[in-house]
Design a protein around this motif. Structure first.
Motif, PDB file in Angstrom:
ATOM      1  N   LEU A 220       0.851  -1.187   0.000  1.00 45.25           N
ATOM      2  CA  LEU A 220       0.000   0.000   0.000  1.00 45.25           C
ATOM      3  C   LEU A 220       0.889   1.239   0.000  1.00 45.25           C
ATOM      4  O   LEU A 220       1.788   1.358   0.829  1.00 45.25           O
ATOM      5  CB  LEU A 220      -0.900   0.020   1.243  1.00 45.25           C
ATOM      6  N   ILE A 221       0.639   2.146  -0.911  1.00 41.91           N
ATOM      7  CA  ILE A 221       1.477   3.338  -1.058  1.00 41.91           C
ATOM      8  C   ILE A 221       0.768   4.575  -0.505  1.00 41.91           C
ATOM      9  O   ILE A 221      -0.423   4.780  -0.732  1.00 41.91           O
ATOM     10  CB  ILE A 221       1.837   3.592  -2.535  1.00 41.91           C
ATOM     11  N   GLY A 222       1.517   5.402   0.213  1.00 46.19           N
ATOM     12  CA  GLY A 222       1.008   6.679   0.715  1.00 46.19           C
ATOM     13  C   GLY A 222       2.133   7.689   0.711  1.00 46.19           C
ATOM     14  O   GLY A 222       3.189   7.474   0.117  1.00 46.19           O
ATOM     15  N   GLY A 223       1.932   8.805   1.405  1.00 50.05           N
ATOM     16  CA  GLY A 223       2.970   9.825   1.462  1.00 50.05           C
ATOM     17  C   GLY A 223       3.150  10.537   0.146  1.00 50.05           C
ATOM     18  O   GLY A 223       2.395  10.336  -0.811  1.00 50.05           O
ATOM     19  N   LYS A 224       4.182  11.346   0.070  1.00 48.97           N
ATOM     20  CA  LYS A 224       4.406  12.122  -1.148  1.00 48.97           C
ATOM     21  C   LYS A 224       4.708  11.232  -2.341  1.00 48.97           C
ATOM     22  O   LYS A 224       4.391  11.574  -3.489  1.00 48.97           O
ATOM     23  CB  LYS A 224       5.542  13.118  -0.931  1.00 48.97           C
ATOM     24  N   MET A 225       5.318  10.049  -2.077  1.00 47.20           N
ATOM     25  CA  MET A 225       5.636   9.185  -3.205  1.00 47.20           C
ATOM     26  C   MET A 225       4.383   8.711  -3.935  1.00 47.20           C
ATOM     27  O   MET A 225       4.436   8.368  -5.125  1.00 47.20           O
ATOM     28  CB  MET A 225       6.473   7.985  -2.758  1.00 47.20           C
ATOM     29  N   ALA A 226       3.246   8.716  -3.250  1.00 50.46           N
ATOM     30  CA  ALA A 226       2.003   8.304  -3.907  1.00 50.46           C
ATOM     31  C   ALA A 226       1.683   9.217  -5.086  1.00 50.46           C
ATOM     32  O   ALA A 226       1.191   8.759  -6.131  1.00 50.46           O
ATOM     33  CB  ALA A 226       0.844   8.320  -2.909  1.00 50.46           C
ATOM     34  N   TYR A 227       1.978  10.512  -4.935  1.00 52.47           N
ATOM     35  CA  TYR A 227       1.684  11.468  -6.013  1.00 52.47           C
ATOM     36  C   TYR A 227       2.613  11.259  -7.195  1.00 52.47           C
ATOM     37  O   TYR A 227       2.251  11.554  -8.344  1.00 52.47           O
ATOM     38  CB  TYR A 227       1.761  12.898  -5.477  1.00 52.47           C
ATOM     39  N   THR A 228       3.812  10.719  -6.932  1.00 48.85           N
ATOM     40  CA  THR A 228       4.709  10.376  -8.031  1.00 48.85           C
ATOM     41  C   THR A 228       4.087   9.271  -8.879  1.00 48.85           C
ATOM     42  O   THR A 228       4.037   9.364 -10.112  1.00 48.85           O
ATOM     43  CB  THR A 228       6.072   9.910  -7.477  1.00 48.85           C
ATOM     44  N   PHE A 229       3.600   8.227  -8.227  1.00 47.80           N
ATOM     45  CA  PHE A 229       2.965   7.129  -8.957  1.00 47.80           C
ATOM     46  C   PHE A 229       1.715   7.609  -9.692  1.00 47.80           C
ATOM     47  O   PHE A 229       1.484   7.243 -10.848  1.00 47.80           O
ATOM     48  CB  PHE A 229       2.597   6.002  -7.988  1.00 47.80           C
ATOM     49  N   LEU A 230       0.912   8.417  -9.005  1.00 50.63           N
ATOM     50  CA  LEU A 230      -0.327   8.888  -9.627  1.00 50.63           C
ATOM     51  C   LEU A 230      -0.038   9.739 -10.859  1.00 50.63           C
ATOM     52  O   LEU A 230      -0.683   9.596 -11.908  1.00 50.63           O
ATOM     53  CB  LEU A 230      -1.147   9.686  -8.604  1.00 50.63           C
ATOM     54  N   LYS A 231       0.941  10.632 -10.740  1.00 52.58           N
ATOM     55  CA  LYS A 231       1.290  11.476 -11.891  1.00 52.58           C
ATOM     56  C   LYS A 231       1.841  10.629 -13.030  1.00 52.58           C
ATOM     57  O   LYS A 231       1.537  10.879 -14.212  1.00 52.58           O
ATOM     58  CB  LYS A 231       2.312  12.534 -11.476  1.00 52.58           C
ATOM     59  N   ALA A 232       2.634   9.613 -12.687  1.00 55.30           N
ATOM     60  CA  ALA A 232       3.179   8.730 -13.721  1.00 55.30           C
ATOM     61  C   ALA A 232       2.065   7.988 -14.450  1.00 55.30           C
ATOM     62  O   ALA A 232       2.218   7.611 -15.618  1.00 55.30           O
ATOM     63  CB  ALA A 232       4.161   7.740 -13.094  1.00 55.30           C
ATOM     64  N   LYS A 233       0.926   7.794 -13.759  1.00 52.51           N
ATOM     65  CA  LYS A 233      -0.225   7.135 -14.381  1.00 52.51           C
ATOM     66  C   LYS A 233      -1.138   8.111 -15.122  1.00 52.51           C
ATOM     67  O   LYS A 233      -2.157   7.715 -15.676  1.00 52.51           O
ATOM     68  CB  LYS A 233      -1.047   6.402 -13.306  1.00 52.51           C
ATOM     69  N   GLY A 234      -0.788   9.395 -15.096  1.00 53.46           N
ATOM     70  CA  GLY A 234      -1.575  10.379 -15.822  1.00 53.46           C
ATOM     71  C   GLY A 234      -2.574  11.142 -14.990  1.00 53.46           C
ATOM     72  O   GLY A 234      -3.383  11.911 -15.524  1.00 53.46           O
ATOM     73  N   VAL A 235      -2.556  10.959 -13.659  1.00 53.04           N
ATOM     74  CA  VAL A 235      -3.458  11.691 -12.771  1.00 53.04           C
ATOM     75  C   VAL A 235      -2.877  13.084 -12.529  1.00 53.04           C
ATOM     76  O   VAL A 235      -1.666  13.232 -12.301  1.00 53.04           O
ATOM     77  CB  VAL A 235      -3.632  10.942 -11.431  1.00 53.04           C
ATOM     78  N   ASP A 236      -3.721  14.110 -12.552  1.00 55.15           N
ATOM     79  CA  ASP A 236      -3.282  15.475 -12.265  1.00 55.15           C
ATOM     80  C   ASP A 236      -3.127  15.625 -10.752  1.00 55.15           C
ATOM     81  O   ASP A 236      -4.094  15.441 -10.000  1.00 55.15           O
ATOM     82  CB  ASP A 236      -4.315  16.470 -12.792  1.00 55.15           C
ATOM     83  N   VAL A 237      -1.920  15.950 -10.312  1.00 56.96           N
ATOM     84  CA  VAL A 237      -1.676  16.078  -8.870  1.00 56.96           C
ATOM     85  C   VAL A 237      -1.612  17.542  -8.430  1.00 56.96           C
ATOM     86  O   VAL A 237      -1.074  17.864  -7.375  1.00 56.96           O
ATOM     87  CB  VAL A 237      -0.391  15.330  -8.452  1.00 56.96           C
ATOM     88  N   GLY A 238      -2.200  18.434  -9.227  1.00 55.01           N
ATOM     89  CA  GLY A 238      -2.287  19.842  -8.852  1.00 55.01           C
ATOM     90  C   GLY A 238      -0.920  20.476  -8.729  1.00 55.01           C
ATOM     91  O   GLY A 238      -0.063  20.323  -9.604  1.00 55.01           O
ATOM     92  N   SER A 239      -0.689  21.173  -7.621  1.00 58.63           N
ATOM     93  CA  SER A 239       0.588  21.870  -7.411  1.00 58.63           C
ATOM     94  C   SER A 239       1.594  21.032  -6.623  1.00 58.63           C
ATOM     95  O   SER A 239       2.636  21.549  -6.210  1.00 58.63           O
ATOM     96  CB  SER A 239       0.340  23.190  -6.681  1.00 58.63           C
ATOM     97  N   THR A 240       1.284  19.757  -6.403  1.00 56.80           N
ATOM     98  CA  THR A 240       2.219  18.878  -5.708  1.00 56.80           C
ATOM     99  C   THR A 240       3.485  18.738  -6.535  1.00 56.80           C
ATOM    100  O   THR A 240       3.429  18.401  -7.724  1.00 56.80           O
ATOM    101  CB  THR A 240       1.605  17.479  -5.493  1.00 56.80           C
ATOM    102  N   GLN A 241       4.626  19.021  -5.910  1.00 53.53           N
ATOM    103  CA  GLN A 241       5.896  18.977  -6.623  1.00 53.53           C
ATOM    104  C   GLN A 241       6.382  17.537  -6.790  1.00 53.53           C
ATOM    105  O   GLN A 241       6.534  16.818  -5.808  1.00 53.53           O
ATOM    106  CB  GLN A 241       6.953  19.800  -5.877  1.00 53.53           C
ATOM    107  N   VAL A 242       6.603  17.133  -8.031  1.00 47.83           N
ATOM    108  CA  VAL A 242       7.134  15.804  -8.327  1.00 47.83           C
ATOM    109  C   VAL A 242       8.302  15.972  -9.288  1.00 47.83           C
ATOM    110  O   VAL A 242       8.131  16.466 -10.402  1.00 47.83           O
ATOM    111  CB  VAL A 242       6.062  14.887  -8.963  1.00 47.83           C
ATOM    112  N   ALA A 243       9.476  15.585  -8.856  1.00 45.31           N
ATOM    113  CA  ALA A 243      10.681  15.746  -9.676  1.00 45.31           C
ATOM    114  C   ALA A 243      10.695  14.739 -10.818  1.00 45.31           C
ATOM    115  O   ALA A 243      10.170  13.622 -10.699  1.00 45.31           O
ATOM    116  CB  ALA A 243      11.930  15.582  -8.809  1.00 45.31           C
ATOM    117  N   ALA A 244      11.328  15.116 -11.917  1.00 45.70           N
ATOM    118  CA  ALA A 244      11.395  14.257 -13.094  1.00 45.70           C
ATOM    119  C   ALA A 244      12.074  12.931 -12.788  1.00 45.70           C
ATOM    120  O   ALA A 244      11.650  11.869 -13.266  1.00 45.70           O
ATOM    121  CB  ALA A 244      12.143  14.982 -14.220  1.00 45.70           C
TER     122      ALA A 244
END
Length: 400
Positions: free
Chosen positions: A228-252
Motif C-alpha cells: 500500500l502506497i502513501g505519502g508524497k511518493m504516492a503522487y509520483t505514482f499517480l502522476k506517472a499514471k496520468g493523474v493530475d496532482v495539482g501543485s504537488t511537486q514531483v521531480a522528473a
C-alpha cells in the motif's frame, strides 16, 4: 546471522566494555535540548545488563552532522546526552574528555571502577571517524577489554571507525566482540520477516522519494502479498499514471524511478483513491479530492476512503511492515492518515513491524508504539537490511 551476544562474553567482572550506541537524538536547534530520547532508552537494557555483570562501560556515539566549526557545533557535544543517560540509568555518567581520544580520555578510563559509566565525546568531532581510520580506531580500542555493537541505526555505516575499524582492532588483539540486546532483537525480527513471516504479508510504504527506496520496494515486492502506497511518493505514482496532482511537486527523476513499478499497480501495489490537499498559499484551506487534484492545491495526506480501505487490508493481514508516514503527520491537520494507519496496526492481530525513522517517531507520538510487535530503531539500516545488503559492522562481530 548467528552472532555472539553479551551473554557470550563470559565473566565481565572488572572488565571495561566499549559499546557503540546510537544516541543520535533529535535536538532543539536553539537550546540543544533533547526532543526525543527513544534511541537512548533503546540501549538501556543492554547497559544495565553489562553493569549487572560487573563491567564498567565506555559508551560512544555520533550526534548530528558536525561541520568542523566549534562554534556551529557547540550544540552537538554529548553533554545533554550524558545528562539524559544518567537520568535513565539512575546513576552518575560522565564525559570521558573534551576530545574523542587523547591523554584526558585515557586517564579517565584508567581510573574507572566496576559499575562506572563514561561517554566519549561525539565521535564525528574527529574527522577520522568517517574515514575508518585505523590509527584512530586503535586509540579507541585500547580503552576496552571487549566491544559491543548496540547501534542498529548505524549498522549500515560501513565507513565509520567506531562501527567497523574499532571492532576490527579488537579482533587483532583477540578481544571479544558481540552485539547488544537491541541489535540482537532487530536482527531476529527482521530475519524472521524475511524467512518465515506470518501470512499474508502486507507492507505500507510512505515517505517522499521513490528513488531513495527503489531497492527496498523491489525487495518487498518479492516477499509481500500486497504493498500500500502513501505519502508524497504516492503522487509520483499517480502522476506517472496520468493523474493530475495539482501543485504537488514531483521531480522528473522520481517519475523515472516509478515507471518500472507501474506494472504492479492494481495487482501487488495499491495507490490512494483520494487525497487531502491544501492550498499552496493557504495551508489552512483544505479539500479532499478523488482522482485529479485541482490546480493550486498540493497533497498533504491520504484521504478518508483510502484510509478506510488500507485499514481493512491491515485487519486481514498476518504480518504488516510499515515504513514511511503517509502524510505530513507533524501538522495535526494533516496527520489523520498516519495516525489511522498506526491505529489500525495497533488494533490488528497481525505481527506489526515499524521500520524506524520518522515512522517510529509518528507511532510513538500517537501513543501506539507499545502496541506494535516491534518498532525498529534504525530507518536507513532497516531498509538496507531488508534489501539484503551485507553490513561490514556486523561482519566484525564474533560468530557463535
Amino acid at each position: 546471522m548467528a552472532k555472539k551476544t553479551i551473554a557470550d562474553l563470559g565473566d565481565l567482572t572488572g572488565k571495561k566494555v566499549l559499546i557503540r550506541v546510537d544516541f543520535n537524538v533529535p535536538l532543539d536547534k536553539v537550546s540543544g535540548e533533547i526532543k526525543n530520547d527513544r534511541r537512548i532508552r533503546g540501549a538501556i537494557p543492554t547497559l544495565k545488563a553489562l553493569l549487572k555483570a560487573g563491567a564498567s562501560i565506555i559508551a560512544m556515539s555520533h550526534l548530528g552532522r558536525p561541520s568542523g566549526d566549534a562554534t556551529k557545533d557547540k550544540l552537538l557535544t554529548m553533554d545533554k546526552v550524558v545528562e539524559r543517560l544518567a537520568d535513565l540509568l539512575d546513576k552518575p555518567v560522565k564525559k570521558a574528555g573534551s576530545t574523542v581520544v587523547g591523554p584526558e580520555v585515557t586517564a579517565t578510563v584508567a581510573a574507572m571502577q566496576p559499575g562506572d559509566v563514561v561517554m566519549l565525546e561525539n565521535v564525528r568531532f574527529d574527522p577520522r571517524e568517517q574515514k575508518n581510520d585505523p590509527e584512530f580506531a586503535a586509540a579507541i580500542a585500547t580503552l576496552g577489554d571487549a566491544y559491543v555493537n548496540d547501534a542498529f541505526g548505524t549498522c549500515h555505516n560501513d565507513k565509520d571507525a567506531s562501527m567497523v575499524a574499532v571492532p576490527a582492532a579488537l579482533k587483532s588483539v583477540r578481544k571479544p566482540r558481540a552485539v547488544g540486546l537491541l541489535v540482537a532483537k532487530e536482527l531476529e525480527i527482521i530475519e524472521g520477516l524475511m524467512s518465515a513471516p506470518k501470512q499474508p504479508v502486507l507492507a505500507v510504504m510512505g515517505g517522499a522519494k521513490v528513488s531513495d527506496k527503489i531497492a527496498f520496494i523491489n525487495a518487498l515486492l518479492q516477499k509481500v502479498d500486497h504493498l500500500l502506497i502513501g505519502g508524497k511518493m504516492a503522487y509520483t505514482f499517480l502522476k506517472a499514471k496520468g493523474v493530475d496532482v495539482g501543485s504537488t511537486q514531483v521531480a522528473a527523476e522520481e517519475l523515472t524511478a516509478a515507471q518500472p513499478l507501474l506494472q504492479f499497480v492494481g495487482t501487488k501495489i495499491t495507490l490512494p483513491v483520494d487525497a487531502l490537499a491544501a492550498k499552496s498559499d493557504d495551508l489552512n484551506s483544505t479539500q479532499v479530492f478523488e482522482g485529479n487534484i485541482a490546480a493550486g492545491f498540493e497533497g498533504v495526506d491520504i484521504g478518508p476512503k483510502t484510509l478506510a480501505a488500507y485499514s481493512e487490508k491491515i485487519q486481514q493481514a498476518g504480518t504488516v511492515i510499515w515504513n514511511g508516514p503517509v502524510g505530513w503527520f507533524e501538522k495535526a491537520a494533516f496527520s489523520k492518515g498516519t495516525k489511522g494507519i498506526a491505529e489500525a496496526m495497533a488494533g490488528s492481530s497481525a505481527v506489526t513491524v515499524v521500520g524506524g525513522g520518522e515512522t517510529a517517531e509518528a507511532v510513538e507520538q500517537f501513543g501506539y508504539d507499545a502496541k506494535m510487535t516491534h518498532v525498529s530503531t534504525g530507518g536507513g539500516a532497516f531498509l538496507a537490511y531488508v534489501e539484503g545488503k551485507k553490513f561490514q559492522s556486523l561482519a566484525q562481530i564474533d560468530d557463535k
